[in-house]
Design a protein around this motif. Structure first.
Motif, PDB file in Angstrom:
ATOM      1  N   LEU A   9       0.829  -1.208   0.000  1.00  0.00           N
ATOM      2  CA  LEU A   9       0.000   0.000   0.000  1.00  0.00           C
ATOM      3  C   LEU A   9       0.863   1.258   0.000  1.00  0.00           C
ATOM      4  CD1 LEU A   9      -2.977  -0.813   2.403  1.00  0.00           C
ATOM      5  CD2 LEU A   9      -2.957  -0.772  -0.096  1.00  0.00           C
ATOM      6  N   LEU A  10       1.925   1.232   0.811  1.00  0.00           N
ATOM      7  CA  LEU A  10       2.745   2.443   0.907  1.00  0.00           C
ATOM      8  C   LEU A  10       3.351   2.811  -0.436  1.00  0.00           C
ATOM      9  CD1 LEU A  10       3.824   4.697   2.706  1.00  0.00           C
ATOM     10  CD2 LEU A  10       5.857   3.281   3.120  1.00  0.00           C
ATOM     11  N   GLU A  11       3.779   1.807  -1.195  1.00  0.00           N
ATOM     12  CA  GLU A  11       4.420   2.183  -2.462  1.00  0.00           C
ATOM     13  C   GLU A  11       3.417   2.760  -3.460  1.00  0.00           C
ATOM     14  OE1 GLU A  11       6.738  -1.307  -3.058  1.00  0.00           O
ATOM     15  OE2 GLU A  11       5.157  -2.432  -4.053  1.00  0.00           O
ATOM     16  N   VAL A  12       2.130   2.579  -3.188  1.00  0.00           N
ATOM     17  CA  VAL A  12       1.109   3.212  -4.034  1.00  0.00           C
ATOM     18  C   VAL A  12       0.791   4.627  -3.544  1.00  0.00           C
ATOM     19  CG1 VAL A  12      -1.326   3.127  -4.731  1.00  0.00           C
ATOM     20  CG2 VAL A  12       0.074   1.056  -4.814  1.00  0.00           C
ATOM     21  N   ILE A  13       0.692   4.796  -2.233  1.00  0.00           N
ATOM     22  CA  ILE A  13       0.233   6.106  -1.740  1.00  0.00           C
ATOM     23  C   ILE A  13       1.372   7.092  -1.478  1.00  0.00           C
ATOM     24  CG2 ILE A  13      -1.890   5.151  -0.739  1.00  0.00           C
ATOM     25  CD1 ILE A  13      -0.591   5.345   2.020  1.00  0.00           C
ATOM     26  N   ALA A  14       2.613   6.627  -1.419  1.00  0.00           N
ATOM     27  CA  ALA A  14       3.725   7.537  -1.114  1.00  0.00           C
ATOM     28  C   ALA A  14       4.115   8.331  -2.357  1.00  0.00           C
ATOM     29  CB  ALA A  14       4.919   6.742  -0.599  1.00  0.00           C
ATOM     30  N   GLY A  15       4.739   9.448  -2.131  1.00  0.00           N
ATOM     31  CA  GLY A  15       5.281  10.220  -3.246  1.00  0.00           C
ATOM     32  C   GLY A  15       4.929  11.687  -3.166  1.00  0.00           C
ATOM     33  N   VAL A  16       5.685  12.455  -3.913  1.00  0.00           N
ATOM     34  CA  VAL A  16       5.486  13.902  -3.879  1.00  0.00           C
ATOM     35  C   VAL A  16       4.165  14.260  -4.547  1.00  0.00           C
ATOM     36  CG1 VAL A  16       6.719  14.329  -6.044  1.00  0.00           C
ATOM     37  CG2 VAL A  16       6.602  16.128  -4.311  1.00  0.00           C
ATOM     38  N   ASP A  17       3.500  15.264  -4.005  1.00  0.00           N
ATOM     39  CA  ASP A  17       2.252  15.764  -4.576  1.00  0.00           C
ATOM     40  C   ASP A  17       2.429  17.267  -4.776  1.00  0.00           C
ATOM     41  OD1 ASP A  17      -0.289  16.614  -5.193  1.00  0.00           O
ATOM     42  OD2 ASP A  17      -1.266  15.677  -3.468  1.00  0.00           O
ATOM     43  N   PRO A  18       2.393  17.714  -6.022  1.00  0.00           N
ATOM     44  CA  PRO A  18       2.598  19.148  -6.253  1.00  0.00           C
ATOM     45  C   PRO A  18       1.576  20.001  -5.501  1.00  0.00           C
ATOM     46  CG  PRO A  18       2.388  17.941  -8.342  1.00  0.00           C
ATOM     47  CD  PRO A  18       2.114  16.958  -7.243  1.00  0.00           C
ATOM     48  N   ALA A  19       0.452  19.416  -5.141  1.00  0.00           N
ATOM     49  CA  ALA A  19      -0.590  20.193  -4.458  1.00  0.00           C
ATOM     50  C   ALA A  19      -0.412  20.197  -2.939  1.00  0.00           C
ATOM     51  CB  ALA A  19      -1.964  19.641  -4.818  1.00  0.00           C
ATOM     52  N   ASP A  20       0.600  19.510  -2.438  1.00  0.00           N
ATOM     53  CA  ASP A  20       0.893  19.534  -1.000  1.00  0.00           C
ATOM     54  C   ASP A  20       2.340  19.977  -0.826  1.00  0.00           C
ATOM     55  OD1 ASP A  20       1.502  19.109   1.649  1.00  0.00           O
ATOM     56  OD2 ASP A  20       0.984  16.975   1.668  1.00  0.00           O
ATOM     57  N   SER A  21       2.506  21.230  -0.414  1.00  0.00           N
ATOM     58  CA  SER A  21       3.848  21.810  -0.291  1.00  0.00           C
ATOM     59  C   SER A  21       4.700  21.070   0.717  1.00  0.00           C
ATOM     60  CB  SER A  21       3.743  23.269   0.151  1.00  0.00           C
ATOM     61  OG  SER A  21       2.967  24.008  -0.752  1.00  0.00           O
ATOM     62  N   THR A  22       4.067  20.368   1.656  1.00  0.00           N
ATOM     63  CA  THR A  22       4.839  19.682   2.685  1.00  0.00           C
ATOM     64  C   THR A  22       5.140  18.240   2.301  1.00  0.00           C
ATOM     65  OG1 THR A  22       2.867  18.971   3.901  1.00  0.00           O
ATOM     66  CG2 THR A  22       3.795  21.119   4.474  1.00  0.00           C
ATOM     67  N   GLU A  38       5.228  31.072  -7.811  1.00  0.00           N
ATOM     68  CA  GLU A  38       6.601  31.558  -7.961  1.00  0.00           C
ATOM     69  C   GLU A  38       6.666  33.038  -8.334  1.00  0.00           C
ATOM     70  OE1 GLU A  38       8.651  29.687 -11.253  1.00  0.00           O
ATOM     71  OE2 GLU A  38      10.580  30.122 -10.324  1.00  0.00           O
ATOM     72  N   GLU A  39       5.735  33.437  -9.191  1.00  0.00           N
ATOM     73  CA  GLU A  39       5.732  34.803  -9.690  1.00  0.00           C
ATOM     74  C   GLU A  39       5.528  35.814  -8.552  1.00  0.00           C
ATOM     75  OE1 GLU A  39       6.754  35.592 -12.398  1.00  0.00           O
ATOM     76  OE2 GLU A  39       5.860  37.462 -13.078  1.00  0.00           O
ATOM     77  N   VAL A  40       4.754  35.424  -7.566  1.00  0.00           N
ATOM     78  CA  VAL A  40       4.488  36.297  -6.425  1.00  0.00           C
ATOM     79  C   VAL A  40       5.794  36.562  -5.664  1.00  0.00           C
ATOM     80  CG1 VAL A  40       3.300  36.413  -4.205  1.00  0.00           C
ATOM     81  CG2 VAL A  40       2.100  35.516  -6.209  1.00  0.00           C
ATOM     82  N   VAL A  41       6.589  35.526  -5.512  1.00  0.00           N
ATOM     83  CA  VAL A  41       7.865  35.673  -4.816  1.00  0.00           C
ATOM     84  C   VAL A  41       8.795  36.575  -5.636  1.00  0.00           C
ATOM     85  CG1 VAL A  41       9.875  34.443  -3.928  1.00  0.00           C
ATOM     86  CG2 VAL A  41       7.603  33.405  -3.760  1.00  0.00           C
ATOM     87  N   GLU A  86      12.893  21.112   5.150  1.00  0.00           N
ATOM     88  CA  GLU A  86      12.759  21.401   3.716  1.00  0.00           C
ATOM     89  C   GLU A  86      12.324  22.850   3.498  1.00  0.00           C
ATOM     90  OE1 GLU A  86      12.827  18.841   1.158  1.00  0.00           O
ATOM     91  OE2 GLU A  86      13.397  17.292   2.594  1.00  0.00           O
ATOM     92  N   VAL A  87      12.456  23.302   2.255  1.00  0.00           N
ATOM     93  CA  VAL A  87      12.004  24.650   1.935  1.00  0.00           C
ATOM     94  C   VAL A  87      10.851  24.599   0.941  1.00  0.00           C
ATOM     95  CG1 VAL A  87      14.274  25.628   2.395  1.00  0.00           C
ATOM     96  CG2 VAL A  87      13.660  24.987   0.060  1.00  0.00           C
ATOM     97  N   GLN A  88      10.167  25.699   0.841  1.00  0.00           N
ATOM     98  CA  GLN A  88       8.962  25.784   0.032  1.00  0.00           C
ATOM     99  C   GLN A  88       9.275  25.587  -1.455  1.00  0.00           C
ATOM    100  OE1 GLN A  88       5.825  25.988   1.027  1.00  0.00           O
ATOM    101  NE2 GLN A  88       5.131  26.034  -1.078  1.00  0.00           N
ATOM    102  N   ARG A  89       8.484  24.722  -2.087  1.00  0.00           N
ATOM    103  CA  ARG A  89       8.539  24.606  -3.557  1.00  0.00           C
ATOM    104  C   ARG A  89       7.657  25.693  -4.139  1.00  0.00           C
ATOM    105  NH1 ARG A  89       8.009  18.994  -2.492  1.00  0.00           N
ATOM    106  NH2 ARG A  89       5.751  19.160  -2.533  1.00  0.00           N
ATOM    107  N   LEU A  90       7.985  26.121  -5.358  1.00  0.00           N
ATOM    108  CA  LEU A  90       7.184  27.165  -5.978  1.00  0.00           C
ATOM    109  C   LEU A  90       6.474  26.616  -7.211  1.00  0.00           C
ATOM    110  CD1 LEU A  90       9.762  30.067  -5.650  1.00  0.00           C
ATOM    111  CD2 LEU A  90       7.826  29.568  -4.163  1.00  0.00           C
ATOM    112  N   ARG A  91       5.277  27.117  -7.403  1.00  0.00           N
ATOM    113  CA  ARG A  91       4.411  26.681  -8.488  1.00  0.00           C
ATOM    114  C   ARG A  91       4.540  27.691  -9.622  1.00  0.00           C
ATOM    115  NH1 ARG A  91      -0.567  28.674  -9.478  1.00  0.00           N
ATOM    116  NH2 ARG A  91      -0.633  29.856  -7.554  1.00  0.00           N
ATOM    117  N   ALA A  92       4.565  27.216 -10.856  1.00  0.00           N
ATOM    118  CA  ALA A  92       4.592  28.132 -11.995  1.00  0.00           C
ATOM    119  C   ALA A  92       3.279  28.919 -12.019  1.00  0.00           C
ATOM    120  CB  ALA A  92       4.764  27.353 -13.289  1.00  0.00           C
ATOM    121  N   ASP A  93       3.379  30.174 -12.453  1.00  0.00           N
ATOM    122  CA  ASP A  93       2.194  31.044 -12.477  1.00  0.00           C
ATOM    123  C   ASP A  93       1.312  30.693 -13.669  1.00  0.00           C
ATOM    124  OD1 ASP A  93       0.381  33.068 -12.032  1.00  0.00           O
ATOM    125  OD2 ASP A  93       1.610  34.597 -13.031  1.00  0.00           O
ATOM    126  N   GLN A  94       0.518  29.650 -13.493  1.00  0.00           N
ATOM    127  CA  GLN A  94      -0.369  29.229 -14.573  1.00  0.00           C
ATOM    128  C   GLN A  94      -1.774  29.018 -14.045  1.00  0.00           C
ATOM    129  OE1 GLN A  94       1.715  25.793 -15.885  1.00  0.00           O
ATOM    130  NE2 GLN A  94       3.109  26.998 -17.157  1.00  0.00           N
TER     131      GLN A  94
END
Lengths: 487, 481, 95
Positions: free
Chosen positions: A223-236, B53-56, C58-66
């Motif tokens: 399960l972990l290998e399916v749910i783990a990973g970076v999510d661009p929508a979660d900064s943390t 990013e643009e805001v920064v 860690e530090v903040q990732r930045l999103r492209a302005d789209q």
């Protein structure tokens, strides 16, 4: 056939012994006939499950089977599921049908898994007993007079009783590990940032982490290998590669240095649990590991630090529940203040309100430094203790809980006494470390969990360590009397 | 007693990004309500912010524009309060570690004196939505399209001592942010909003008096008026021996008064703490250098260059340099016509008049810099007079064509043929013997005045096309006779 | 630190929670016991230890302005307690 594992079901379906539709129907029937005793589900998604199961069977027939194709899972009702009510155990969200899926749900759906339903939980994940649910308490299948632990109590009870092969949970202060321990399951709390929090209703943002409740470490790895990973929508969420956990389980225990924090074996520990844990540690020694006494000098401060930081973050995370855009709204508000205060008063349960008050107090002018800032300083000290310890050991072990599952209602008059039961699990969340609870035996006919704590992002080591233990023991195969029967 | 006014301004500048600060929703003014409000903007359960990013980049650009310290590690905080236009119940802002630290700007006042105004800090934050109070059966309607629009809040030191200084500072910041391209500066659409902190103290004292904060004053004119009425209000109270209540006030433009906003006063404990859904923003030298490399010439530098390169007056240079588009336009005109002074004059007088009359911003002028330059070139080569040029310019504004096509179409080419003009002058003198006699009898001063009559007659005869310089010269010769 | 019922009422106002007058004493008691528990940490000298807001350095990732979001008003307002003409309705807001 309900005491299956994910690995077992996958090979059974691959071999054509049964279809996903068959096992899904079987689980749905078991839920229908047995869950009245447990109250582990808030919502059962029968139609969805059968549709997903048939689709999985079709894919498999076409030779397009996915990684978890046709595996029936239950999801803690904290994960948003598009089109299916996501209540978070609260009246506040009793009418909330999310228009989106949590990232964890998306990933599991994309891997072909089947959703049996949404499991009961302490309201907004605040609790260690599942007694704080708007939908009533969940009962422990090992002893239905006892709590299953919490906050992922519904998930744990359901898997333990064979109502799902595995389930998702979340862990803010022990909410996966402690119910896993109480219900005789394997429960993994990943490193903070390993699993996306998007679409997981937030309790304490810097502590929350989703993870699996399973029978075995092998299933947890799958399960972990399916749910783990970076999510661009979660900064943390952490931008790191996800190892193939299920392929790293064979790592031997020979030479493994196991740290035993003296603070976890002190006077507060139940004697029965202590002897189960000691026996388990002997087993590790027998398997070639080396036991090293260590110290975590600030371990006892985990409770105070946690009970400032978690309520503080929660108090503001829960401000969005205001009766304006979704969720519960009081009848006929007279003015704006009435809308806010009455919707929140009526929508939240007592424990949630208490924590909001504590958190608000800790952040308020004049108290911020003494409480919030101080707790964040203590948090760093706690993390440093762990990081120092890991200079000498590979993993840290101890009991998951100081006591076994308690009787439902027995601690009602003293909520703070429940907080103390989290003593061994909280520090892990504060430090952001991964930890797993594995069944290590029974004490007074109740399951006991062994907690294994690892270094940041060292889930592979935790899973292989737990797996090797499970190869040598069969505690994880025990089922609660009345819900059991091995197939 | 003699009172001194002490003012500090907090300016909220809406940053000109495509998408919101923490979500991928479009940033735009107006629109059907809640059509640009995503799950993040609506604070749906489990939704998380991700920083644009643009805001920064824009924040750092502003910091460099005022020579401020850039916060190398900048942190977002939650500012907690309940309001229906604030979906999360907190605003993500910056408190302890803003992106821009101490800086300073120099503004020029009308009398040419310069004034330094300190900038305490500038920080990034998200805008709230809007409450609409039209009647929905006694309810208010909430539109969250604006929620999450990126803002830069620029906080000045209490260095401002008059409304003139306040306006000069505000205009400077307006000019700076538009120069930097980080905001459209459109005050009518709320792209720049201003909070005025104002207090009075006896002249010569150091301690500040109790201040009031006037919220959301949204035009230069209103800032000026709000300062004036709040000054009077506080003065009256203090002169009567009363004391000022520290509070938030609202400027009511219709009544030209400020009034207390009691609703905002309820238990203001914002409980700031680091936003746990976002991590610290670390800005390194490379990032800053990359931004420095794109830094445009700023108003002050441009003004100085206009003075030295084009020999413009301090005033002309300042007017033209205040607006980047206007400055670029001017340089385009100057390049085309080859006469910077004439170009400056045409841009700041004739073009400005038409823009003003038609309420058109320089960005939308219908006459391009090149076309105006070509028109001025026709004055310089004596094809037309300056007076005719104004008519041609109006025609150009109305879309009738370029200077040359209009001049040709209307047959406006200036008459500069000496023989032809001599005949015309001779005719005018012959037709007006009395005036000629009077002129010749008059002294030099009177003659100068009387010359205009003859010029007018010649111009009339030539239907305005006679070269005025030549006409003057010929008349002087012939009248001296 | 000791808390009074007044403290709890103030905090409840900030948090927009109403506590019935009959319950305020009990709530205050319970909050007090939580605060007593957390006050254990006051005994530790944390000196100039830097507060830790997040467990990973860690530090903040930045999103492209789209622009990545489209209009979903209908879906979102389908679950709203009160909406009209595309607006969320609340009792009249007074500025």
């Amino acid at each position: 056939m309900h005491v299956h594992t994910i690995a077992g079901l996958l090979s059974g379906m691959a071999a054509g012994q049964f279809s996903s539709a068959e096992i899904t129907s079987d689980y749905l029937q078991r839920i229908a006939s047995q869950d009245q005793q447990l109250n582990s589900f808030i919502t059962v998604t029968e139609e969805l499950a059968l549709t997903q199961a048939r689709a999985a069977d079709e894919r498999r027939a076409r030779g397009e089977g996915l990684k978890l194709d046709g595996i029936p899972l239950a999801h803690k009702d904290i994960f948003c599921t598009q089109g299916t009510k996501t209540s978070c155990g609260s009246r506040m969200l009793d009418n909330f049908i999310p228009p989106y899926d949590a990232t964890v749900i998306k990933a599991l759906n994309a891997a072909g898994s089947v959703c049996l339903g949404k499991t009961n939980m302490d309201e907004f994940a605040m609790g260690s007993s599942n007694e704080n649910s708007y939908f009533g308490p969940v009962r422990n299948p090992w002893d239905t007079d006892c709590v299953p632990g919490g906050s992922s109590g519904g998930s744990a009870a359901a898997v333990a009783a064979g109502l799902a092969v595995a389930a998702t949970g979340t862990d803010t202060g022990g909410s996966i590990r402690q119910p896993a321990a109480f219900c005789g399951l394997t429960g993994l709390k990943p490193t903070y940032g390993r699993v996306s929090r998007l679409g997981m209703v937030a309790f304490a943002s810097s502590l929350d982490q989703g993870g699996p409740l399973t029978r075995t470490a092998e299933d947890a790895a799958l399960l972990l290998e399916v749910i783990a990973g970076v999510d661009p929508a979660d900064s943390t969420s952490a931008d790191r590669p996800v190892p193939r956990y299920s392929e790293a389980l064979a790592q031997s225990l020979a030479g493994l240095r196991i740290g035993l924090p003296q603070e976890f074996f002190g006077s507060g520990l139940d004697a029965g649990i202590g002897s189960v844990i000691n026996a388990a540690l002997k087993e590790f020694e027998a398997l070639g590991a080396q036991l090293v006494e260590i110290n975590l000098p600030h371990a006892n401060l985990a409770i105070p630090a946690y009970y400032v930081i978690a309520p503080a973050e929660a108090s503001t995370n829960l401000s969005r529940f205001d009766g304006v855009r979704y969720g519960y709204r009081c009848e006929d508000p007279t003015d704006l203040e009435d809308l806010y205060t009455r919707s929140r008063e009526e929508g939240f349960g007592d424990e949630v309100k208490r924590r909001i008050l504590v958190g608000t107090y800790a952040l308020s002018a004049g108290y911020y430094d003494a409480y919030y800032r101080k707790a964040q300083q203590v948090r760093r000290l706690i993390q440093s203790d762990y990081l120092n310890a890991f200079k000498e050991v590979d993993v840290i072990m101890g009991p998951t809980t100081p006591n076994p599952a308690w009787a439902i209602g027995s601690k009602e008059s003293d909520p703070v006494s429940v907080y103390l039961e989290d003593i061994y699990t909280l520090g892990v969340n504060l430090a952001g470390l991964p930890a797993i609870s594995v069944p290590a035996g029974l004490s007074d006919r109740k399951p006991v969990g062994l907690q294994i704590i690892g270094q940041h992002f060292d889930e592979s080591r935790l899973l292989s360590t737990a797996h090797q233990f499970q190869l040598a023991t069969d505690w994880h195969t025990l089922t609660p009397p009345g819900f059991g029967g091995k197939s | 007693m003699n009172w001194e006014m002490v003012i500090g301004l907090e300016i909220h500048v809406q940053l000109a990004t495509r998408s919101k600060i923490f979500s991928g929703s479009e940033v735009a003014f107006g629109g059907s309500p809640n059509t640009r409000a995503s799950a993040v903007d609506l604070a749906m359960p489990g939704m998380l912010p991700v920083l644009n990013e643009e805001v920064v980049r824009m924040g750092v650009l502003f910091g460099l524009g005022i020579d401020a310290e850039i916060g190398r590690t900048s942190v977002f905080d939650r500012k907690n309060y309940f309001y229906p236009d604030l979906p999360k119940g907190y605003q993500i802002s910056q408190f302890e570690h803003p992106i821009v630290g101490n800086g300073e700007v120099t503004v020029v006042l009308a009398d040419g004196t310069e004034k330094q105004i300190g900038i305490t800090r500038a920080h990034l934050e998200e805008d709230a939505g809007k409450s609409l109070h039209e009647d929905f059966h006694g309810m208010s309607g909430i539109d969250l399209n604006r929620a999450g629009t990126p803002l830069l809040e620029i906080v000045s030191e209490p260095d401002i001592r008059s409304s003139e200084e306040a306006i000069a500072y505000l205009k400077y910041i307006h000019s700076l942010v538009t120069y930097l391209g980080i905001s459209d500066g459109n005050m009518a659409e709320g792209s720049m909003r201003c909070d005025v902190n104002l207090s009075l103290r006896p002249h010569g004292t150091k301690e500040f008096g109790t201040r009031t904060e006037i919220k959301n004053v949204n035009s230069f004119r209103f800032v000026e008026k709000a300062i004036a009425v709040e000054y009077e209000r506080q003065l009256d109270i203090l002169e009567d021996g009363g004391s000022i209540t520290q509070e938030t006030r609202l400027y009511d433009a219709d009544r030209n008064e400020t009034r207390s906003m009691r609703s905002k006063e309820v238990a203001n404990d914002y409980r700031y703490f680091p936003e746990p859904d976002l991590l610290p923003i670390v800005i390194d030298e490379t990032f800053i250098q990359r931004i420095k490399d794109t830094m445009p010439e700023l108003p002050r530098a441009k003004r100085d260059r206009f003075q030295s390169e084009y020999k413009l007056s301090n005033y002309d240079a300042a007017v033209l340099a205040a607006n980047r588009t206007l400055a670029d336009y001017f340089e385009g005109v100057a390049a085309t016509c080859g006469d910077a002074k004439l170009a400056a004059n045409w841009v700041s007088v004739e073009l400005a008049a038409l823009l003003n009359r038609h309420d058109v911003a320089i960005e939308y002028t219908p006459v391009s810099a090149e076309d105006l330059g070509a028109l001025i070139a026709r004055i310089k080569d004596d094809t037309i007079s300056g007076k005719i040029a104004k008519d041609v310019f109006e025609a150009m504004w109305n879309g009738e064509g370029t200077a040359d096509t209009i001049i040709d179409a209307r047959g406006l080419r200036q008459m500069s043929d000496q023989g032809e003009l001599e005949t015309m002058v001779a005719t005018v003198l012959a037709d007006n013997p009395n005036q000629v006699a009077q002129y010749r009898a008059a002294d030099e001063t009177k003659q100068k005045k009387m010359l205009g009559f003859f010029v007018g007659q010649v111009m009339k005869a030539s239907r305005g096309q006679a070269n005025p310089g030549l006409v003057n010269k010929l008349l002087n010769q012939k009248l001296a006779g | 630190m000791t808390v009074t019922t007044q403290d709890i009422e103030n905090v409840a106002t900030l948090a927009r929670l109403r506590i019935a007058p009959t319950e305020i004493a009990e709530v205050t008691d319970r909050i007090s016991s939580v605060l007593q528990l957390v006050d254990q940490m006051q005994a530790v000298d944390t000196g100039d230890t830097e507060p830790m807001a997040n467990p990973l350095g860690e530090v903040q990732r930045l999103r492209a302005d789209q622009v990545t979001e489209s209009d979903q008003r209908e879906a979102f307002q389908a679950i709203a307690p009160a909406a009209q003409d595309g607006l969320y309705l609340v009792p009249r807001v007074i500025d």
